[in-house]
Every structure is written in structure tokens, then in C-alpha cells.
Scaffold this motif. Structure first.
Motif, PDB file in Angstrom:
ATOM      1  N   ALA A   1       0.838  -1.204   0.000  1.00 23.86           N
ATOM      2  CA  ALA A   1       0.000   0.000   0.000  1.00 23.86           C
ATOM      3  C   ALA A   1       0.873   1.255   0.000  1.00 23.86           C
ATOM      4  N   THR A   2       1.948   1.234   0.755  1.00 23.85           N
ATOM      5  CA  THR A   2       2.864   2.371   0.807  1.00 23.85           C
ATOM      6  C   THR A   2       3.558   2.559  -0.536  1.00 23.85           C
ATOM      7  N   ASP A   3       3.980   1.456  -1.153  1.00 18.50           N
ATOM      8  CA  ASP A   3       4.622   1.534  -2.468  1.00 18.50           C
ATOM      9  C   ASP A   3       3.659   2.088  -3.518  1.00 18.50           C
ATOM     10  N   LEU A   4       2.406   1.679  -3.466  1.00 17.40           N
ATOM     11  CA  LEU A   4       1.407   2.185  -4.401  1.00 17.40           C
ATOM     12  C   LEU A   4       1.265   3.699  -4.260  1.00 17.40           C
ATOM     13  N   GLU A   5       1.158   4.160  -3.044  1.00 20.44           N
ATOM     14  CA  GLU A   5       1.016   5.588  -2.807  1.00 20.44           C
ATOM     15  C   GLU A   5       2.262   6.351  -3.285  1.00 20.44           C
ATOM     16  N   GLN A   6       3.448   5.803  -3.040  1.00 18.37           N
ATOM     17  CA  GLN A   6       4.680   6.455  -3.489  1.00 18.37           C
ATOM     18  C   GLN A   6       4.749   6.483  -5.018  1.00 18.37           C
ATOM     19  N   LYS A   7       4.337   5.405  -5.653  1.00 17.90           N
ATOM     20  CA  LYS A   7       4.341   5.362  -7.120  1.00 17.90           C
ATOM     21  C   LYS A   7       3.440   6.454  -7.684  1.00 17.90           C
ATOM     22  N   LEU A   8       2.272   6.635  -7.097  1.00 17.11           N
ATOM     23  CA  LEU A   8       1.365   7.683  -7.560  1.00 17.11           C
ATOM     24  C   LEU A   8       1.980   9.068  -7.373  1.00 17.11           C
ATOM     25  N   LYS A   9       2.668   9.280  -6.252  1.00 12.77           N
ATOM     26  CA  LYS A   9       3.336  10.559  -6.021  1.00 12.77           C
ATOM     27  C   LYS A   9       4.448  10.785  -7.041  1.00 12.77           C
ATOM     28  N   ASP A  10       5.225   9.729  -7.329  1.00 17.29           N
ATOM     29  CA  ASP A  10       6.313   9.841  -8.301  1.00 17.29           C
ATOM     30  C   ASP A  10       5.772  10.166  -9.685  1.00 17.29           C
TER      31      ASP A  10
ATOM     32  N   SER B   1       4.108  16.655 -13.559  1.00 14.55           N
ATOM     33  CA  SER B   1       4.112  18.099 -13.319  1.00 14.55           C
ATOM     34  C   SER B   1       5.437  18.734 -13.723  1.00 14.55           C
ATOM     35  N   GLY B   2       6.472  17.919 -13.874  1.00  8.58           N
ATOM     36  CA  GLY B   2       7.765  18.432 -14.302  1.00  8.58           C
ATOM     37  C   GLY B   2       7.841  18.657 -15.797  1.00  8.58           C
ATOM     38  N   GLY B   3       6.772  18.296 -16.518  1.00 10.98           N
ATOM     39  CA  GLY B   3       6.730  18.521 -17.949  1.00 10.98           C
ATOM     40  C   GLY B   3       7.429  17.442 -18.744  1.00 10.98           C
ATOM     41  N   GLY B   4       7.925  16.408 -18.085  1.00  8.29           N
ATOM     42  CA  GLY B   4       8.644  15.363 -18.793  1.00  8.29           C
ATOM     43  C   GLY B   4       7.768  14.265 -19.344  1.00  8.29           C
ATOM     44  N   SER B   5       6.478  14.315 -19.101  1.00  6.54           N
ATOM     45  CA  SER B   5       5.620  13.256 -19.599  1.00  6.54           C
ATOM     46  C   SER B   5       4.644  13.812 -20.612  1.00  6.54           C
ATOM     47  N   LYS B   6       4.120  12.938 -21.428  1.00  5.92           N
ATOM     48  CA  LYS B   6       3.150  13.331 -22.441  1.00  5.92           C
ATOM     49  C   LYS B   6       1.758  13.259 -21.858  1.00  5.92           C
ATOM     50  N   GLY B   7       0.861  14.011 -22.439  1.00  8.70           N
ATOM     51  CA  GLY B   7      -0.531  13.931 -22.008  1.00  8.70           C
ATOM     52  C   GLY B   7      -0.809  14.899 -20.879  1.00  8.70           C
ATOM     53  N   LYS B   8      -1.953  14.707 -20.269  1.00  7.46           N
ATOM     54  CA  LYS B   8      -2.432  15.595 -19.204  1.00  7.46           C
ATOM     55  C   LYS B   8      -1.555  15.445 -17.972  1.00  7.46           C
ATOM     56  N   ALA B   9      -1.134  16.559 -17.423  1.00 12.59           N
ATOM     57  CA  ALA B   9      -0.355  16.535 -16.183  1.00 12.59           C
ATOM     58  C   ALA B   9      -1.253  16.138 -15.032  1.00 12.59           C
TER      59      ALA B   9
END
Length: 104
Positions: A65-74, A80-88
Motif C-alpha cells: 500500500a505504501t509503495d502504491l502511494e509512493q508510485k502515484l506521487k512519483d 508536473s515536471g513537464g517530462g511526460s506526455k498527455g495531461k499533467a
């Protein structure tokens, strides 16, 4: 609001006691998360939670559960850093996902 370790412990125990009665599970967790948020956590972890209750599995549940939450934060930070495609993804989007408030 992110799930805290003591809330995850309460959720794990309450789920195995009350099943999918999300109101009871929410109450057992101290009502810090809504029944809908409890159901969303279950949906994210349902394969693991399908196993019979065993207190020895609790550390693994907490880690997953902690890893899932961290993955979502990452993912949120990468978006939000602009490095990904699509909706931020915003912090609010991540909170809605992990807390079960999608579309709220």
C-alpha cells in the motif's frame, strides 16, 4: 489525505472482519477515510486482500500500500515536471485516485 500506517493496519483488520461493508470498515479505521475511500483502497489491493486473514501478511500489505502511494506521487511529480506526455497529474488528481475520490 494519504493513508497513515496505523490506518492501513486498521483497514486490513477491519476488512477481514467486516468484508465489503465499507461503512463498518471506515468506522473501524477511525472515520479518517470515507467508505468510498476504503472501497478504492480495496480495489487497488483486492488481489492481496483476497487471501485469508493472517497477521503475518500485515507487513507485506503495508509495504504494498505504501509503495502504491509512493508510485502515484512519483508519477505526479514526473507529470508536473513537464517530462511526460498527455495531461499533467495534479496533487489533487493523485489524492482523488488514492483516496477514492475520482471524478469528485
Amino acid at each position: 489525505r494519504p493513508w497513515q500506517e496505523e490506518e492501513l493496519v486498521a483497514f486490513y483488520n477491519a476488512f477481514h472482519q467486516h468484508g465489503k461493508d465499507w461503512q463498518q470498515v471506515s468506522t473501524a479505521c477511525g472515520e479518517t477515510h470515507t467508505p468510498e475511500q476504503c472501497e478504492q483502497l480495496w480495489k487497488s489491493m483486492q488481489t492481496f486482500l483476497a487471501m485469508p486473514y493472517n497477521a503475518l501478511f500485515l507487513p507485506a500489505f503495508l509495504a504494498m500500500a505504501t509503495d502504491l502511494e509512493q508510485k502515484l506521487k512519483d508519477e505526479e511529480q514526473a507529470a508536473s515536471g513537464g517530462g511526460s506526455k498527455g495531461k499533467a497529474t495534479t496533487a489533487d488528481d493523485t489524492s482523488r485516485h488514492i483516496d477514492g475520490r475520482a471524478g469528485a
